[in-house]
Design a protein around this motif. Structure first.
Motif, PDB file in Angstrom:
ATOM      1  N   GLU A  33       0.838  -1.207   0.000  1.00 40.67           N
ATOM      2  CA  GLU A  33       0.000   0.000   0.000  1.00 40.67           C
ATOM      3  C   GLU A  33       0.873   1.257   0.000  1.00 40.67           C
ATOM      4  OE1 GLU A  33      -3.264   0.110  -0.451  1.00 40.67           O
ATOM      5  OE2 GLU A  33      -3.165  -2.070  -0.662  1.00 40.67           O
ATOM      6  N   TRP A  34       1.936   1.243   0.802  1.00 36.10           N
ATOM      7  CA  TRP A  34       2.855   2.378   0.846  1.00 36.10           C
ATOM      8  C   TRP A  34       3.529   2.569  -0.507  1.00 36.10           C
ATOM      9  CZ3 TRP A  34       8.092   2.665  -0.001  1.00 36.10           C
ATOM     10  CH2 TRP A  34       8.697   3.863   0.330  1.00 36.10           C
ATOM     11  N   LEU A  35       3.941   1.464  -1.116  1.00 31.80           N
ATOM     12  CA  LEU A  35       4.594   1.522  -2.416  1.00 31.80           C
ATOM     13  C   LEU A  35       3.679   2.174  -3.458  1.00 31.80           C
ATOM     14  CD1 LEU A  35       7.119   0.620  -4.032  1.00 31.80           C
ATOM     15  CD2 LEU A  35       5.901  -1.504  -4.505  1.00 31.80           C
ATOM     16  N   LEU A  36       2.409   1.816  -3.459  1.00 29.89           N
ATOM     17  CA  LEU A  36       1.462   2.405  -4.409  1.00 29.89           C
ATOM     18  C   LEU A  36       1.207   3.883  -4.108  1.00 29.89           C
ATOM     19  CD1 LEU A  36      -1.118  -0.468  -4.881  1.00 29.89           C
ATOM     20  CD2 LEU A  36       0.523   0.406  -6.548  1.00 29.89           C
ATOM     21  N   ARG A  37       1.132   4.244  -2.837  1.00 33.07           N
ATOM     22  CA  ARG A  37       0.940   5.662  -2.487  1.00 33.07           C
ATOM     23  C   ARG A  37       2.120   6.500  -2.953  1.00 33.07           C
ATOM     24  NH1 ARG A  37      -0.641   3.761   2.617  1.00 33.07           N
ATOM     25  NH2 ARG A  37       1.278   4.602   3.484  1.00 33.07           N
ATOM     26  N   MET A  38       3.330   5.996  -2.769  1.00 30.26           N
ATOM     27  CA  MET A  38       4.516   6.727  -3.211  1.00 30.26           C
ATOM     28  C   MET A  38       4.557   6.815  -4.739  1.00 30.26           C
ATOM     29  SD  MET A  38       5.925   7.781  -0.515  1.00 30.26           S
ATOM     30  CE  MET A  38       4.350   7.850   0.289  1.00 30.26           C
ATOM     31  N   GLY A  39       4.157   5.766  -5.410  1.00 28.62           N
ATOM     32  CA  GLY A  39       4.100   5.787  -6.868  1.00 28.62           C
ATOM     33  C   GLY A  39       3.066   6.768  -7.381  1.00 28.62           C
ATOM     34  N   ALA A  40       1.970   6.913  -6.661  1.00 27.11           N
ATOM     35  CA  ALA A  40       0.897   7.817  -7.081  1.00 27.11           C
ATOM     36  C   ALA A  40       1.338   9.278  -7.047  1.00 27.11           C
ATOM     37  CB  ALA A  40      -0.335   7.619  -6.201  1.00 27.11           C
ATOM     38  N   HIS A  41       2.377   9.585  -6.286  1.00 30.59           N
ATOM     39  CA  HIS A  41       2.899  10.953  -6.273  1.00 30.59           C
ATOM     40  C   HIS A  41       3.543  11.315  -7.608  1.00 30.59           C
ATOM     41  CE1 HIS A  41       2.109  12.055  -2.176  1.00 30.59           C
ATOM     42  NE2 HIS A  41       2.673  10.950  -1.739  1.00 30.59           N
ATOM     43  N   ARG A  42       4.069  10.303  -8.311  1.00 33.69           N
ATOM     44  CA  ARG A  42       4.804  10.553  -9.557  1.00 33.69           C
ATOM     45  C   ARG A  42       4.037  10.106 -10.805  1.00 33.69           C
ATOM     46  NH1 ARG A  42       9.680  13.148  -9.224  1.00 33.69           N
ATOM     47  NH2 ARG A  42      10.603  11.717 -10.682  1.00 33.69           N
ATOM     48  N   ILE A  43       3.048   9.242 -10.636  1.00 34.01           N
ATOM     49  CA  ILE A  43       2.340   8.658 -11.777  1.00 34.01           C
ATOM     50  C   ILE A  43       0.876   9.076 -11.702  1.00 34.01           C
ATOM     51  CG2 ILE A  43       1.678   6.514 -12.922  1.00 34.01           C
ATOM     52  CD1 ILE A  43       4.147   5.244 -11.484  1.00 34.01           C
ATOM     53  N   ALA A  44       0.376   9.696 -12.774  1.00 30.21           N
ATOM     54  CA  ALA A  44      -0.994  10.191 -12.775  1.00 30.21           C
ATOM     55  C   ALA A  44      -1.979   9.193 -13.387  1.00 30.21           C
ATOM     56  CB  ALA A  44      -1.077  11.512 -13.537  1.00 30.21           C
ATOM     57  N   ASP A  45      -1.515   8.305 -14.236  1.00 31.51           N
ATOM     58  CA  ASP A  45      -2.401   7.387 -14.952  1.00 31.51           C
ATOM     59  C   ASP A  45      -2.830   6.238 -14.033  1.00 31.51           C
ATOM     60  OD1 ASP A  45      -3.689   5.633 -16.651  1.00 31.51           O
ATOM     61  OD2 ASP A  45      -2.218   5.835 -18.260  1.00 31.51           O
ATOM     62  N   PRO A  46      -4.132   6.152 -13.697  1.00 30.43           N
ATOM     63  CA  PRO A  46      -4.581   5.094 -12.784  1.00 30.43           C
ATOM     64  C   PRO A  46      -4.404   3.695 -13.360  1.00 30.43           C
ATOM     65  CG  PRO A  46      -6.459   6.340 -13.619  1.00 30.43           C
ATOM     66  CD  PRO A  46      -5.221   7.040 -14.088  1.00 30.43           C
ATOM     67  N   ARG A  47      -4.384   3.563 -14.676  1.00 25.10           N
ATOM     68  CA  ARG A  47      -4.177   2.240 -15.277  1.00 25.10           C
ATOM     69  C   ARG A  47      -2.762   1.730 -15.002  1.00 25.10           C
ATOM     70  NH1 ARG A  47      -5.766   3.980 -21.129  1.00 25.10           N
ATOM     71  NH2 ARG A  47      -4.455   5.657 -20.332  1.00 25.10           N
ATOM     72  N   ILE A  48      -1.793   2.635 -15.040  1.00 29.90           N
ATOM     73  CA  ILE A  48      -0.415   2.252 -14.745  1.00 29.90           C
ATOM     74  C   ILE A  48      -0.279   1.899 -13.269  1.00 29.90           C
ATOM     75  CG2 ILE A  48       1.982   3.040 -14.702  1.00 29.90           C
ATOM     76  CD1 ILE A  48       0.861   2.528 -17.522  1.00 29.90           C
ATOM     77  N   LEU A  49      -0.918   2.664 -12.397  1.00 32.29           N
ATOM     78  CA  LEU A  49      -0.876   2.364 -10.969  1.00 32.29           C
ATOM     79  C   LEU A  49      -1.513   1.004 -10.682  1.00 32.29           C
ATOM     80  CD1 LEU A  49      -1.716   5.854  -9.486  1.00 32.29           C
ATOM     81  CD2 LEU A  49       0.482   4.659  -9.400  1.00 32.29           C
ATOM     82  N   GLN A  50      -2.591   0.695 -11.383  1.00 25.85           N
ATOM     83  CA  GLN A  50      -3.230  -0.610 -11.210  1.00 25.85           C
ATOM     84  C   GLN A  50      -2.286  -1.736 -11.647  1.00 25.85           C
ATOM     85  OE1 GLN A  50      -6.715  -1.246 -13.594  1.00 25.85           O
ATOM     86  NE2 GLN A  50      -7.399  -2.963 -12.356  1.00 25.85           N
ATOM     87  N   LEU A  51      -1.599  -1.536 -12.754  1.00 24.80           N
ATOM     88  CA  LEU A  51      -0.641  -2.523 -13.237  1.00 24.80           C
ATOM     89  C   LEU A  51       0.499  -2.711 -12.241  1.00 24.80           C
ATOM     90  CD1 LEU A  51       0.276  -4.372 -15.545  1.00 24.80           C
ATOM     91  CD2 LEU A  51       1.439  -2.393 -16.534  1.00 24.80           C
ATOM     92  N   ILE A  52       1.005  -1.613 -11.702  1.00 25.79           N
ATOM     93  CA  ILE A  52       2.070  -1.690 -10.699  1.00 25.79           C
ATOM     94  C   ILE A  52       1.572  -2.419  -9.459  1.00 25.79           C
ATOM     95  CG2 ILE A  52       3.504  -0.319  -9.132  1.00 25.79           C
ATOM     96  CD1 ILE A  52       3.711   1.745 -11.417  1.00 25.79           C
ATOM     97  N   GLY A  53       0.317  -2.212  -9.117  1.00 27.23           N
ATOM     98  CA  GLY A  53      -0.270  -2.898  -7.960  1.00 27.23           C
ATOM     99  C   GLY A  53      -0.346  -4.399  -8.135  1.00 27.23           C
ATOM    100  N   LEU A  54      -0.377  -4.865  -9.363  1.00 26.17           N
ATOM    101  CA  LEU A  54      -0.439  -6.298  -9.624  1.00 26.17           C
ATOM    102  C   LEU A  54       0.930  -6.969  -9.574  1.00 26.17           C
ATOM    103  CD1 LEU A  54      -2.997  -6.329 -12.580  1.00 26.17           C
ATOM    104  CD2 LEU A  54      -3.418  -6.962 -10.190  1.00 26.17           C
ATOM    105  N   TRP A  55       2.002  -6.225  -9.826  1.00 22.20           N
ATOM    106  CA  TRP A  55       3.340  -6.804  -9.895  1.00 22.20           C
ATOM    107  C   TRP A  55       3.782  -7.526  -8.625  1.00 22.20           C
ATOM    108  CZ3 TRP A  55       6.069  -2.176 -12.667  1.00 22.20           C
ATOM    109  CH2 TRP A  55       5.754  -2.207 -14.017  1.00 22.20           C
ATOM    110  N   PRO A  56       3.612  -6.939  -7.426  1.00 25.47           N
ATOM    111  CA  PRO A  56       4.091  -7.654  -6.230  1.00 25.47           C
ATOM    112  C   PRO A  56       3.385  -8.980  -6.007  1.00 25.47           C
ATOM    113  CG  PRO A  56       3.715  -5.347  -5.710  1.00 25.47           C
ATOM    114  CD  PRO A  56       3.143  -5.593  -7.084  1.00 25.47           C
TER     115      PRO A  56
END
Length: 61
Positions: A33-56
Motif C-alpha cells: 500500500e505504501w509503495l502504491l501511495r509513493m508511486g501515485a505521487h509521480r504517476i498520474a495514470d490510474p491504469r499504470i498504478l493498477q498494473l504496478i499494484g499487480l506486480w508484487p
C-alpha cells in the motif's frame, strides 16, 4: 537517486570496489500500500498504478 549517489562517490573519491546487491524477497517485505501511495505521487495514470499494484502479487518462477 541511488545511481546518482554512486556516480558522485565514484567520481569524487578514491574507490577500490563497488558492491551490487539484489535483495531477495524485497517485494515480500515492503508494504505494498505504501509503495502504491509513493508511486501515485509521480504517476498520474490510474491504469499504470493498477498494473504496478499487480506486480508484487505476480506469480513468477
Amino acid at each position: 537517486m541511488a545511481l546518482d549517489a554512486v556516480h558522485t562517490v565514484i567520481t569524487n573519491q578514491h574507490v577500490n570496489w563497488v558492491l551490487d546487491a539484489d535483495i531477495p524477497s524485497f517485494f515480500d517485505s515492503v508494504d505494498h500500500e505504501w509503495l502504491l501511495r509513493m508511486g501515485a505521487h509521480r504517476i498520474a495514470d490510474p491504469r499504470i498504478l493498477q498494473l504496478i499494484g499487480l506486480w508484487p502479487r505476480a506469480d513468477v518462477l
